[in-house]
Motif scaffolding. Sequence first.
Motif, PDB file in Angstrom:
ATOM      1  N   PRO A  10      38.008  40.176  46.345  1.00 48.41           N
ATOM      2  CA  PRO A  10      37.233  39.526  45.281  1.00 48.41           C
ATOM      3  C   PRO A  10      35.735  39.681  45.507  1.00 48.41           C
ATOM      4  O   PRO A  10      35.262  39.668  46.641  1.00 48.41           O
ATOM      5  CB  PRO A  10      37.642  38.060  45.382  1.00 48.41           C
ATOM      6  N   ILE A  11      35.016  39.853  44.408  1.00 48.79           N
ATOM      7  CA  ILE A  11      33.562  40.015  44.494  1.00 48.79           C
ATOM      8  C   ILE A  11      32.886  38.783  43.911  1.00 48.79           C
ATOM      9  O   ILE A  11      33.421  38.141  43.017  1.00 48.79           O
ATOM     10  CB  ILE A  11      33.095  41.292  43.769  1.00 48.79           C
ATOM     11  N   LYS A  12      31.736  38.459  44.441  1.00 50.18           N
ATOM     12  CA  LYS A  12      30.968  37.323  43.926  1.00 50.18           C
ATOM     13  C   LYS A  12      29.934  37.840  42.943  1.00 50.18           C
ATOM     14  O   LYS A  12      29.195  38.773  43.245  1.00 50.18           O
ATOM     15  CB  LYS A  12      30.261  36.579  45.054  1.00 50.18           C
ATOM     16  N   GLY A  17      27.671  33.330  41.507  1.00 49.29           N
ATOM     17  CA  GLY A  17      28.482  33.095  42.700  1.00 49.29           C
ATOM     18  C   GLY A  17      29.973  33.002  42.460  1.00 49.29           C
ATOM     19  O   GLY A  17      30.742  32.831  43.403  1.00 49.29           O
ATOM     20  N   THR A  18      30.424  33.106  41.215  1.00 53.77           N
ATOM     21  CA  THR A  18      31.844  33.045  40.907  1.00 53.77           C
ATOM     22  C   THR A  18      32.555  34.265  41.479  1.00 53.77           C
ATOM     23  O   THR A  18      32.060  35.383  41.374  1.00 53.77           O
ATOM     24  CB  THR A  18      32.066  33.014  39.374  1.00 53.77           C
ATOM     25  N   GLU A  19      33.737  34.062  42.096  1.00 57.43           N
ATOM     26  CA  GLU A  19      34.524  35.183  42.607  1.00 57.43           C
ATOM     27  C   GLU A  19      35.384  35.753  41.490  1.00 57.43           C
ATOM     28  O   GLU A  19      36.080  35.019  40.785  1.00 57.43           O
ATOM     29  CB  GLU A  19      35.400  34.743  43.779  1.00 57.43           C
ATOM     30  N   HIS A  27      32.119  37.724  31.090  1.00 58.83           N
ATOM     31  CA  HIS A  27      31.748  36.754  32.119  1.00 58.83           C
ATOM     32  C   HIS A  27      30.244  36.508  32.111  1.00 58.83           C
ATOM     33  O   HIS A  27      29.792  35.370  32.148  1.00 58.83           O
ATOM     34  CB  HIS A  27      32.174  37.211  33.518  1.00 58.83           C
ATOM     35  N   LEU A  28      29.470  37.590  32.067  1.00 57.22           N
ATOM     36  CA  LEU A  28      28.013  37.462  32.137  1.00 57.22           C
ATOM     37  C   LEU A  28      27.457  36.638  30.986  1.00 57.22           C
ATOM     38  O   LEU A  28      26.453  35.944  31.141  1.00 57.22           O
ATOM     39  CB  LEU A  28      27.366  38.850  32.161  1.00 57.22           C
ATOM     40  N   ASN A  32      29.881  29.927  32.089  1.00 56.88           N
ATOM     41  CA  ASN A  32      30.066  29.813  33.540  1.00 56.88           C
ATOM     42  C   ASN A  32      29.021  30.593  34.322  1.00 56.88           C
ATOM     43  O   ASN A  32      28.867  30.389  35.518  1.00 56.88           O
ATOM     44  CB  ASN A  32      31.456  30.312  33.934  1.00 56.88           C
ATOM     45  N   CYS A  33      28.322  31.503  33.674  1.00 55.02           N
ATOM     46  CA  CYS A  33      27.314  32.325  34.343  1.00 55.02           C
ATOM     47  C   CYS A  33      25.922  31.860  33.884  1.00 55.02           C
ATOM     48  O   CYS A  33      25.785  30.973  33.052  1.00 55.02           O
ATOM     49  CB  CYS A  33      27.553  33.801  34.027  1.00 55.02           C
TER      50      CYS A  33
END
Length: 68
Positions: A10-12, A17-19, A27-28, A32-33
């Motif tokens: 998994p990447i952060k 900082g979300t994995e 996502h971006l 949450n981002c």
Amino acid sequence: MTDTKYAPGPIKCRECGTELETIEKSHLQSQNCTGEVDDVEEYRSKYPAAPTRTTEMRDKIVDGLKDN
């Protein structure tokens, strides 16, 4: 996918900082981002050494292409 840097696990997200398994536009731009980066290309230019996909996700994509 030539600009994609892969990680073994998994990447952060370097923004929040979300994995994740992959850094994607959805996502971006999510709540949450941070909202500071609009898309993956901008993310890659801001963090050129950062991985944007796991090797596991890469393999899933490749396997999916082989099945078609």
